[in-house]
Each structure stands twice: as structure tokens, then as C-alpha cells.
Enzyme design. Structure first.
Site, PDB file in Angstrom:
ATOM      1  CG  HIS A 137      -1.910   1.101   1.247  1.00  0.00           C
ATOM      2  ND1 HIS A 137      -2.604   1.447   2.380  1.00  0.00           N
ATOM      3  CD2 HIS A 137      -2.302   1.998   0.307  1.00  0.00           C
ATOM      4  CE1 HIS A 137      -3.386   2.477   2.125  1.00  0.00           C
ATOM      5  NE2 HIS A 137      -3.218   2.843   0.875  1.00  0.00           N
TER       6      HIS A 137
ATOM      7  CG  HIS B 292      -0.264   6.440  -0.459  1.00  0.00           C
ATOM      8  ND1 HIS B 292      -1.093   7.501  -0.189  1.00  0.00           N
ATOM      9  CD2 HIS B 292      -1.037   5.324  -0.339  1.00  0.00           C
ATOM     10  CE1 HIS B 292      -2.308   7.063   0.083  1.00  0.00           C
ATOM     11  NE2 HIS B 292      -2.305   5.747   0.001  1.00  0.00           N
TER      12      HIS B 292
ATOM     13  CG  HIS C 204      -4.574   3.522  -3.802  1.00  0.00           C
ATOM     14  ND1 HIS C 204      -5.808   4.097  -3.567  1.00  0.00           N
ATOM     15  CD2 HIS C 204      -3.866   3.672  -2.650  1.00  0.00           C
ATOM     16  CE1 HIS C 204      -5.838   4.585  -2.342  1.00  0.00           C
ATOM     17  NE2 HIS C 204      -4.671   4.349  -1.758  1.00  0.00           N
TER      18      HIS C 204
ATOM     19  CG  ASN D  96      -7.220   2.628   0.413  1.00  0.00           C
ATOM     20  OD1 ASN D  96      -6.529   2.878   1.399  1.00  0.00           O
ATOM     21  ND2 ASN D  96      -8.363   3.260   0.184  1.00  0.00           N
TER      22      ASN D  96
ATOM     23  CB  ILE E  73      -8.605   8.191   0.821  1.00  0.00           C
ATOM     24  CG1 ILE E  73      -8.850   8.153   2.321  1.00  0.00           C
ATOM     25  CG2 ILE E  73      -8.877   6.834   0.183  1.00  0.00           C
ATOM     26  CD1 ILE E  73      -8.886   9.484   2.980  1.00  0.00           C
TER      27      ILE E  73
END
Length: 902
Positions: free
Chosen positions: A560, A565, A752, A756, A902
Site C-alpha cells: 500500500h 502513495h 491502490h 485500500n 485517500i
């Protein structure tokens, strides 16, 4: 300050500000350079069907008219508290300017140089006045212009904000031209001229390669890029839009406590992607670290938290971190207190926890702020934190207990990126045996054949591709002794073996847990099997919990955070520094980068920071982000971030031109891979149509200075610690660019989403995915008392192993927020970007892309209804929907947004 009246000869060599590529510090060099190097003036060099002069902005009038009346409509989005609700003198002055019609100064910029003089034409200026109050969430401003018939085509608009406060411009529409209106998409904060006298420039929605830029826009194109690059000096101010690189040296807080000092991530010792530079001062006690602050700079247009309908995600995360978690720590006084019974865990969903109101806040504060987490009760009582029962538990209360579910989730759960094919036997560590003990695994041929007797031998199983592994042995083993020094936690290196059964499901075979030599003791390792005696069954359950804690940590830190990110931030920085906003590739990528830098800054502030939620609640504790650096060093490769390449590298697929998507899956019923490959192909087709439209031949790729600088900077600056690796793709052909862009888009969207938005479904009932293990296995040199207690009440040992009450509830609250789609979520392929709709071919390609995603919705529904697909259909089994493209708001376990929002 931009000088719109500056005249540049079409042929004269002038001192021109150019960036020094890839050098920190002052990035400007004054070099004599001809404008021809940026913009080809020969119209014949532009391909047929893509004429840079074809802009909907030409003033046309009858022979008797000398000018055309043009109206500009500017759309402004109000801030959260209402339209610019600042009190005081500035507010009063701004109101006066609104009344006088002098809120925004607009200047129309000609696209081409004056054909007679070869100079830039004078701009046409006009003030925009507010037409009425807020309506449908926006405020409109209007301005009128008399545009001379010989002015030509509009290429850009200058904007100067006469207010004392910034404004958020959504778009500008210029109406009155015979060819139809001209659209200028802004979606940008415009600073007050009192903060910075430099005017903002916004280009029309038409896209241009650098060589095809209209002559009148060449200087503006390069100047705007220079502003975005900055000079690498000083501390960034909140209103700035500067993108630059720095290492991760702001996670620790050594000035507060020596225990909060953390190593710098980025560099030879701890390789890591780069983050956005903030320029904050260095710590007093550690000059290598940057001081922490109450807010973290991100370029202004990356931060949308003050705009209506863009506040949901970021605001809720802030609320949980800064309000809920401190209140939880007040309610749960003993930080080490575990759950005494399983019914106490259930009570989090049934009865909830009463939280006292925060200081200076009314009762019911949390119920208003976080309605999903807090249930409304009487006004006289405290707020009640009661978690929603996750779908997994709703369908089968004991789902987490079952071995088949443990195995199924490696293919259709929260972390489908770790399962690998076993290709070598016997299993052997690559670590130095002098430090970590014997390299040979304790999982022997005899143990495995005892489990698969009647099916085949181990050699046959490997040959037929039937053995699979979750392997966290070599990554975790170097951290075991360090993590065990942290109070209330433990760690092992682990290997878990699975067998592919004839019905296409995985069956767990064995778990190996290893402790390296430490404290004067030799290496310890043990193997646990699914057995038929009571003690063996409970040992197996405890071993599973340890493995799940390892998988949870790896998922959060690597699958993740690191791979989506963290790895994406350099792409965003390079795109803004090297690709003009009018570059077609910038406009293709831009929706995939929305909100990512802001959410990453928030993570650095309160999630991955020293002493933050990740360190306090996940394995391997205070070494968590350092651990992700090790994974980056040993595992991350850009070329393997593409889904097909990732599957092949893990042995989960082989290339097969005759198979769907050109791949044959090793496990046919692999829900993540099956759905993911359909999504990957749809993305790749869309990217191919787009790229081939703008780059019909390879020479346009190699000659595109912005594009080449972009790709070079991603490799040499954004991922500088891996710049010399041989696996980086070259960028010479449209095919190369398609593969690069598809990979970036996949990471930001499909990858993602897969790791997520299922976090609450699979992690909220934490016995299914404990984030940390707090006690050792009973078989590792136990005391007599510990062993006796285990035999008397093995359930107690499992509860002791699980996270503490504060760790569990803290993580549950965060997972709820992270799994949540905001009401304004922008889903892949749902809504076309304004710049894409300017070109009929691109518009058609997008409609085809959107149609394929709608088809994928139906395909996923059909697969989930297929009883033969046992990894996504069965009694109590949650259907696999994580890659379903669209979703309503909330925690839904589906939906693929454009970006890491997010």
C-alpha cells in the site's frame, strides 16, 4: 512577474531562462537561445489533423466592424465557511472591490506572434465583476472585452486577484467568437496580488506538444514551468506552487525526544523515493532531520481541503487523528490492556465505547463530525463510538477462523500481491548464516509429502506448479532482535506454504517461524501444521496469527504505502516540473494525481511518523518505515509495477499469446488477477489511443524535450537511489510511452484500489488480520507457568497475542476512514476531463474506455455469481468487488478512483 508586453523577435537570439536539469540549488541559467529550439514556426512540420492554429478563439466580424464583443464568465468555488468569509479590514476592502467590479483583472493573450512585427501583441485587459451570490456551490464573475478583428486567436488568459485573500478558480469561458466559446479550465488557487505580484496564466484547453506550441505562447509555456520548478531555496509558503525533491528526513522528532529520532530515508544507506521539498529548518539535535510543524507544505493546487465537496476525505482523516484518537486514549487508560474475551471484541460492534467529550467541545461533537462511527444518543450522554459490522463478519461470524478463508484471502483479500509460486526446493534463506543461523528451512520434503500424500510428491507438485508461498522470512528476520526490544511486541521471520487443490482453491500446508541467534541463544525455528489434536490445532492458530500480523505489516508498508502513495509522489513532482499544463501527457496524467500529495503529507504528519499510528500498531513497530526502505531496495522495480509483469515475476502467470490478455494464470481462479487484467487492458487501450493520436511516429517522442526531461527526472531525481538500474524502460517510441503511462495509471488507480478500499471489510474484525503480535509462540522456550496456562486456556494465549484494546480500536477507526469513498470521488472513466473533450478523437476514445469499464462491472457480477469460482463464490464468502470501477459514497468495498485520493 510575468511581463505580457515583453517583445521577443521571432528570430533574434535572446537571453532566455532555462532550467539546469537535475541540479539542486538555483535552477536557472541564462543562455542565449533561439525561440526556434522550442517552437517550430514552419506550419508544414505539424502533422495533418493536428493543426495548432485550430483554436476556437478567432475574432471574426463583418468588414464594417472593427471589434467583436466577447464576454468572459469566471467560475469561482467558495471556501468551506462561505465565500471568502474572513473578518477584518481585508474582508471589508474585498467587499468594496466586489461592489466596484474590480475583483479579478483578466488579460486575453494572443496565441501567435504578430505576423508583421514578429512580436507579442498587447494583451486586452478587463476587470471581472461579481454577478450574484452563491448558486449551485459556485460564484460567477463576468467581464466584457472588445476584441479587435485582427487580434487573432486566444491562447491564454492572465488573471490577477485583486482581493487580499486567495480565490479558487474553476474555469473561464470566453463567449462571443464566431467559432464558438473558448474554454479555459483552471481548477487552481489564485493568490492575492498582495502576497505575490506575479500574475497567473491559464492556457486554453487545447493541448500542444512543445514543438507545436503557437508562437505567442512559447515564452509563457517555459516561464510557467520555471515558476513551478522554483530555485530550490528557502522555506516554502502555503500559497506557492513550487514542486521540488527532498529525502524523507521529517518523520522523526529528535528535538522532542531521542526516542523519536529516525534515520533519513533516501540515499545510499536507506534507499527511498523522494518526497516534495518543504524547506523547513533543520532540527537542533539532529542536523540531518527537518523540523516538524503543525502543517506540511504541499504545492497549493495539490491541497483542496478548504473547498466545498472536496473536504470529506481529508477532513475526516484529520478528525480521526487529531480528535478521536486522543479521546480513545483517555477512555482506554491502560495502553497494554488486551481483550479479556472474544465477546469483548464483539462488543465494539454491538455496544460500543462511551467517549467523554473533548475539552471545549459540546456533547455530540463526534456524532456530528463522524456520523458513521458515532451513533446518535441522548443529548445528556457521552458520544458512543460503535463500529459498523464489516461485511465479512456479517456473512460468516467465524470466517476468520477457517483455514480455507486464510488461504483464499491471499488471492482475493486485502493483499493479493505477496503470494508466489515455489520454483526451488528445498527452501533456503539468502541471509548470511554467520549472522542469522543455518539457511536451510525446517519445512522438509517429508513434512509436505505427509500433507499432500495421495496427490503427488513435492517434486511433482513443483513441476506441476501446485506449491505456493507467503515468504516474509528474509525481509523480517534482520528486524527480529530489534523489534523484540520494544515493550509489548515480538516478531519472527516466517514462511507459509500452500497447495493448489484440484478444485482451484489453496490449502495451507505448513507455517515456519524463525528467530535468529540473539541474547546468546542459537537460532530457533519451528514448523506448524494443520493437525487433528487439540494442542496442535491451537499452536497452528497462533502461528497463523503471527503470519497474518506479518502480512498486515507488509501490506500496509509495502503493497500500500510504498508501492502506491510513496512511489507515485515523484511522478507527480516531475510531471509538474517538466510537462507544461498544455502538454497532452500532462493532461492525460493530471486526474491520476489529484489529492495524492496532500494525503501523503498527512501520512508524514500523523500516520507514518515516529510514534504515529503505524509505528504504534503495526509490525515491525518503530522500524516500520525503515522496513519499507529495505523492501524498496530489494524488491521495487518500475518495470515490475505493471500488473502483467508483476504476475509473471511472482510465477503467478506466464506469457501466452493465445490466452486472454496474453497471459495464462498459474491459478485460474485468482480474482484479483482476473479482474485486474481486464482493467489493465482497458487502461492500456485508452492510453494507446491517446498516445498514438499525439505521437504518430517515434521521432515526435525523441524530439519532445519536455517528455524526455520528465522521464529522465523521474529516474534520476524522483527515484534517484535506483537511477543506475538496468531495468528502467527506455523512452524512444510510442510503445515505450504507452507502457510507462499505463503502469503509472495502473498504480494510481487499480493497484491502490485493490489494496485500500477493502481495509475495513477485511481488517475491522482484527482477529482476521491482527496488525501486530504481542507474545511469542508457547513452544519457544516457554516457562512452565506460560505453558500450563496455554494448556488450560489456549484462547487466552490467542487474545494475548492480538493487539491491545487501544491498538485495535485506533486501527479500526483509521481503516474505516481509509476505506471510505467521499461524495465527490472521481472514478476511473466516469467523467471526461474538459481538455479531453476538446479533441473529437480523444473524446471518442474516452467514451470507448468508459464503455469497457461499464462492461467490467457486469463481468465482475457474472464471475461472483459463478459457483465454479470458489475463491469468490461460496457459503459466507464475500464477493470480490475491489476492482469494480464505480461505487456510491461510503465504505463499499468497491470502486476504482482515478487517483490515490485517500
Amino acid at each position: 512577474m510575468l511581463k505580457p508586453q515583453l517583445h521577443l523577435s521571432n528570430s533574434t537570439k535572446v537571453p532566455f531562462l532555462l532550467p539546469k536539469p537535475f541540479i539542486y540549488g538555483n535552477c536557472n541559467a541564462s543562455l542565449p537561445i533561439s525561440m526556434h529550439s522550442f517552437c517550430r514556426k514552419n506550419k508544414h512540420s505539424v502533422r495533418v489533423g493536428f493543426n495548432p492554429n485550430n483554436i476556437k478563439a478567432q475574432a471574426v466580424a463583418s468588414s464594417t466592424e472593427k471589434s467583436v464583443s466577447v464576454k468572459a464568465i469566471v467560475t469561482v468555488k467558495p471556501t468551506v465557511g462561505g465565500f471568502l468569509t474572513n473578518l477584518g479590514i481585508d474582508r471589508g476592502l474585498d467587499d468594496v472591490k466586489d461592489l466596484l467590479g474590480k475583483t479579478l483583472l483578466l488579460e486575453l493573450v494572443q496565441a501567435e506572434l504578430d505576423p508583421k512585427t514578429g512580436l507579442e501583441k498587447d494583451t486586452i485587459k478587463g476587470y471581472a465583476h461579481r454577478t450574484k451570490g452563491e448558486e449551485d456551490g459556485v460564484v460567477k464573475y463576468e467581464s466584457s472585452f472588445e476584441v479587435p478583428v485582427d487580434f487573432g486567436q486566444i491562447g491564454a488568459v492572465y488573471v490577477e486577484n485583486e482581493h487580499h485573500k486567495e480565490m479558487y478558480l474553476q474555469d473561464i469561458i470566453l463567449d462571443g467568437f464566431s467559432n464558438g466559446p473558448v474554454y479555459v479550465t483552471c481548477n487552481s488557487w489564485v493568490h492575492s496580488k498582495y502576497d505575490n505580484p506575479q500574475k497567473r496564466v491559464f492556457f486554453t484547453n487545447k493541448s500542444y506538444l512543445p514543438s507545436q506550441t503557437p508562437s505567442g505562447l512559447c515564452r509563457l509555456r517555459e516561464t510557467e514551468l520555471g515558476i513551478l520548478r522554483g530555485n530550490g531555496q528557502g522555506e516554502r509558503k502555503s500559497f506557492e506552487r513550487i514542486y521540488d525533491y527532498d529525502v524523507y528526513n521529517d518523520l522523526g522528532n529528535p528535538d522532542s525526544s531521542v526516542d523519536l529520532k529516525r534515520p533519513v530515508l533516501g540515499g545510499k544507506e536507506h534507499p527511498y523515493p523522494r518526497r516534495c521539498r518543504t524547506g523547513r529548518p533543520r532540527c537542533k539535535t539532529d542536523p540531518l532531520s527537518e523540523e516538524r510543524s503543525s502543517s506540511v507544505y504541499v504545492p497549493r493546487d495539490e491541497c483542496f481541503s478548504e473547498v466545498k465537496q472536496l473536504t470529506f476525505s481529508a477532513k475526516t482523516v484529520y478528525s480521526v487523528i487529531h480528535a478521536l484518537l486522543p479521546s480513545l486514549e483517555t477512555a482506554i487508560i491502560d495502553a497494554d490492556l488486551g481483550f479479556p474475551y472474544f465477546t469483548a471484541i464483539d462488543s465494539l460492534f454491538n455496544e460500543g465505547i462511551n467517549l467523554p467529550p473533548l475539552k471545549n467541545q459540546k456533547k455530540g461533537f463526534f456524532s456530528t463530525l463522524l456520523p458513521r462511527l458515532f451513533k446518535a444518543i441522548s443529548d445528556t450522554e457521552d458520544d458512543l463510538l460503535r463500529f459498523e459490522t464489516p461485511e465479512t463478519m456479517e456473512r460468516d461470524k467465524f470466517f476468520w477462523f477457517r483455514d480455507e478463508e486464510f488461504a483464499r484471502q491471499t488471492l482475493a483479500g486485502l493483499n493479493p500481491y505477496s503470494i508466489k509460486l515455489v520454483t526451488e526446493w528445498p527452501l533456503k534463506s539468502q541471509l548470511d548464516p554467520k549472522i542469522y543461523g543455518p539457511a536451510e528451512s525446517a519445512i522438509t520434503t517429508e513434512l509436505i509429502e505427509q500433507e499432500i500424500k495421495g496427490f503427488m510428491t513435492v517434486n511433482e507438485a513443483i513441476k506441476k506448479k501446485k506449491l505456493f508461498i507467503l515468504d516474509y522470512h528474509d525481509l523480517l528476520l534482520p528486524y527480529v532482535s530489534k523489534v523484540r526490544e520494544i515493550k509489548g511486541t515480538t516478531l519472527y521471520g516466517s514462511r507459509t506454504l500452500f497447495f493448489l487443490t484440484p478444485n482451484g482453491t489453496l490449502r495451507p500446508l505448513a507455517i515456519e517461524l524463525t528467530r535468529p541467534p540473539m541474547d546468546g541463544k542459537p537460532q530457533w525455528k519451528d514448523v506448524y501444521l494443520p493437525t487433528w489434536d487439540a494442542t496442535g490445532v491451537w499452536l497452528w492458530r497462533l502461528a497463523k496469527a503471527h503470519v497474518l500480523a506479518h502480512d498486515s505489516g507488509y501490506h500496509q508498508l509495502v503493497s500500500h504505502w510504498l508501492r502506491t502513495h510513496c512511489a507515485t509522489e515523484p511522478y507527480i513532482i516531475a510531471t509538474n516540473r517538466q510537462l507544461s499544463v498544455m502538454h497532452p501527457i500532462y493532461r492525460l496524467l493530471h486526474p491520476h494525481f489529484r489529492y495524492t500529495m496532500e494525503i501523503n503529507a498527512l501520512a508524514r504528519e500523523a500516520l507514518i511518523n515516529a510514534g504515529g499510528i503505524i509505528e504504534s500498531s503495526f509490525s515491525p513497530g518503530k522500524y516500520s518505515i525503515e522496513f519499507s526502505s529495505v523492501a524498496y531496495d530489494k524488491q521495487w522495480q518500475f518495470n515490475l509495477e505493471a500488473l502483467p509483469a508483476d504476475l509473471i515475476s511472482r510465477g503467478m502467470a506466464v506469457e501466452d499469446p493465445t490466452a486472454p490478455h496474453g497471459l495464462k494464470l498459474t491459478i485460474e481462479d485468482y480474482p484479483f488477477a482476473n479482474d485486474g487484467l481486464v482493467l489493465w487492458d482497458a487502461i492500456k487501450e485508452w492510453v494507446s489511443d491517446y498516445v498514438n493520436h499525439y505521437y504518430p511516429n517515434p521521432s515526435l517522442i525523441t524530439s519532445d524535450q519536455e517528455l524526455q526531461a520528465w522521464w529522465n527526472e523521474i529516474r534520476t531525481e524522483g527515484h534517484a537511489d535506483k537511477k543506475d538500474e538496468p531495468w528502467w524502460p527506455v523512452l524512444k517510441t510510442p510503445k515505450d510511452l504507452i507502457e510507462i503511462i499505463t503502469t503509472i495509471v495502473w498504480v494510481a488507480s487499480g493497484h491502490h484500489a485493490a489494496v485500500n478500499f477493502g481495509q475495513y471489510s477485511y481488517g475491522a474484525y482484527f482477529p482476521n488480520r491482527p496488525t501486530i503480535a504481542r507474545i511469542n509462540m508457547p513452544t519457544e522456550e516457554p516457562s512452565k507457568e506460560f505453558w500450563d496456562n496455554f494448556l488450560k486456556k489456549p484462547e487466552g494465549a490467542l487474545l494475548q497475542l492480538f493487539p491491545s484494546q487501544i491498538q485495535a480500536t485506533r486501527v479500526m477507526a483509521i481503516l474505516d476512514v481509509l476505506s471510505n469513498h467521499s461524495p465527490d470521488e472521481e472514478y476511473l472513466g466516469e467523467k471526461i476531463e474538459p481538455a479531453w473533450s476538446e479533441d473529437e478523437f480523444i473524446k471518442g476514445a474516452f467514451e470507448k474506455f468508459s464503455g469497457r469499464l461499464k462492461e467490467l462491472e457486469g463481468t465482475i457480477d457474472e464471475r461472483n455469481a459463478n459457483r465454479d469460482l470458489k475463491n469468490r463464490n461460496g457459503a459466507g464468502v464475500v464477493p470480490y468487488e475491489l476492482l469494480k470501477p464505480f461505487s456510491p459514497p461510503g465504505v463499499t468495498g468497491k470502486g476504482v478512483p482515478y487517483s490515490i485520493s485517500i
